[in-house]
Design an enzyme around this catalytic site. Structure first.
Site, PDB file in Angstrom:
ATOM      1  N   GLU A   1       0.824  -1.217   0.000  1.00 50.73           N
ATOM      2  CA  GLU A   1       0.000   0.000   0.000  1.00 50.73           C
ATOM      3  C   GLU A   1       0.860   1.270   0.000  1.00 50.73           C
ATOM      4  OE1 GLU A   1      -3.649   2.248   2.391  1.00 50.73           O
ATOM      5  OE2 GLU A   1      -2.750   0.449   3.233  1.00 50.73           O
TER       6      GLU A   1
ATOM      7  N   LYS B   1      -2.715  -2.152  -2.978  1.00 50.28           N
ATOM      8  CA  LYS B   1      -3.757  -1.267  -2.448  1.00 50.28           C
ATOM      9  C   LYS B   1      -3.331   0.165  -2.736  1.00 50.28           C
ATOM     10  CE  LYS B   1      -6.582  -0.120   1.558  1.00 50.28           C
ATOM     11  NZ  LYS B   1      -7.114  -0.562   2.871  1.00 50.28           N
TER      12      LYS B   1
END
Length: 298
Positions: free
Chosen positions: A176, A213
């Site tokens: 992420e 992500k």
């Protein structure tokens, strides 16, 4: 679900990944949004107990099931806790939901327009505990505030160094590198990030698979190449400060990406709600995010 079933669920299932991993820095604000006044706790232990109660209400709600929720990202304390007397990862698995755990310990101070992750001193032990509890993967977050190539390269390098450790432990990493959607250099940062991510993905072992992500891009479908990469199991989007309506509208425009929302999922829930009110409000949120994830996926 066994490992193969969890892999199939994440890779090809219909739904989204819920983010229930608020940590020490974000928990006070999450509780305030939930209608819990800061005077309700005196120390971190009491604060984390309150947020665990909130998560348990979500996890035990009849509308929170594998029919629409593919996975759930847990805070480490929640991973080790119970819901209705059952270990949380097992309770999720029983509902057809794949468990993940947040492993980062927060962010360092900004340098070169980015905030790297703080060192994770107990990583090996945490990964071992997660695997024993039936957790499928991990999540770790960095933050990109500026289109600084050196900084973005550092973020992605650190993320993939951690991802390799997670893969070696037999788990699947959610990578992420969040781009701040309020950044005036957001579009340029997206371009640099895409280039650097593709380079690192190409250098992974052939059998390695990761989940990405990402913030929803400034330019529609900018990350579409990542959704087709052979080493990417799934691309999911964080809400990044958008309201649920805004995040879902942005999500629908971007092919191949499903949701992994936190604040946008929880924004209408309140501690004072009756169980019926709570379940009805959560059901509306789950339905809206599910529909947005499926519309663009189709």
């Amino acid at each position: 679900m066994d490992w193969n079933a969890m892999t199939e669920t994440i890779e090809r299932g219909s739904g989204f990944i819920a983010a229930l991993d608020q940590s020490g820095g974000s928990t006070p604000n999450a509780l305030r949004n939930f209608g819990v006044d800061p005077d309700a706790w005196e120390n971190d232990e009491e604060m984390f107990a309150l947020i665990h109660e909130m998560r348990c209400r979500i996890l035990s709600s009849p509308c929170f099931s594998g029919d629409r929720v593919l996975g759930a990202i847990l805070f480490e304390g929640t991973m080790a806790g119970e819901v209705d007397g059952v270990p949380v990862p097992r309770a999720l698995n029983d509902r057809g939901i794949v468990p993940f755990v947040k492993v980062d310990k927060g962010l360092d101070a900004e340098e070169d327009g980015v905030r790297l992750m703080k060192p994770i001193a107990d990583l090996d032990a945490l990964l071992l505990r997660a695997r024993k509890l039936g957790v499928f993967g991990t999540k770790a977050r960095s933050l990109i505030n500026e289109a600084n190539r050196s900084g973005i390269v550092s973020v992605v390098r650190q993320q993939f160094e951690l991802a390799r450790c997670v893969l070696e432990a037999g788990l699947v990493p959610i990578v992420e590198p969040e781009v701040n959607i309020a950044s005036p250099e957001r579009c340029e940062a997206d371009c640099i990030l895409l280039e650097v991510l593709l380079d690192h993905l190409d250098r992974l072992p052939n059998d390695a698979r990761v989940i990405l992500k990402l913030s929803l891009p400034a330019k529609v479908n900018h990350f579409e190449a990542l959704t087709r990469h052979e080493r990417v199991m799934r691309v999911v989007a964080l809400s990044g400060g958008y309201t649920r309506g805004e995040a879902c509208a942005e999500l629908i425009s971007n092919r191949g990406i499903i949701a992994s929302f936190s604040r946008a999922l929880l924004q209408d829930l309140r501690a004072s709600m009756s169980d019926a009110e709570f379940d009805a409000s959560l059901d509306v949120a789950v339905a809206e995010i599910f529909e947005a994830s499926m519309k663009q996926a189709a």
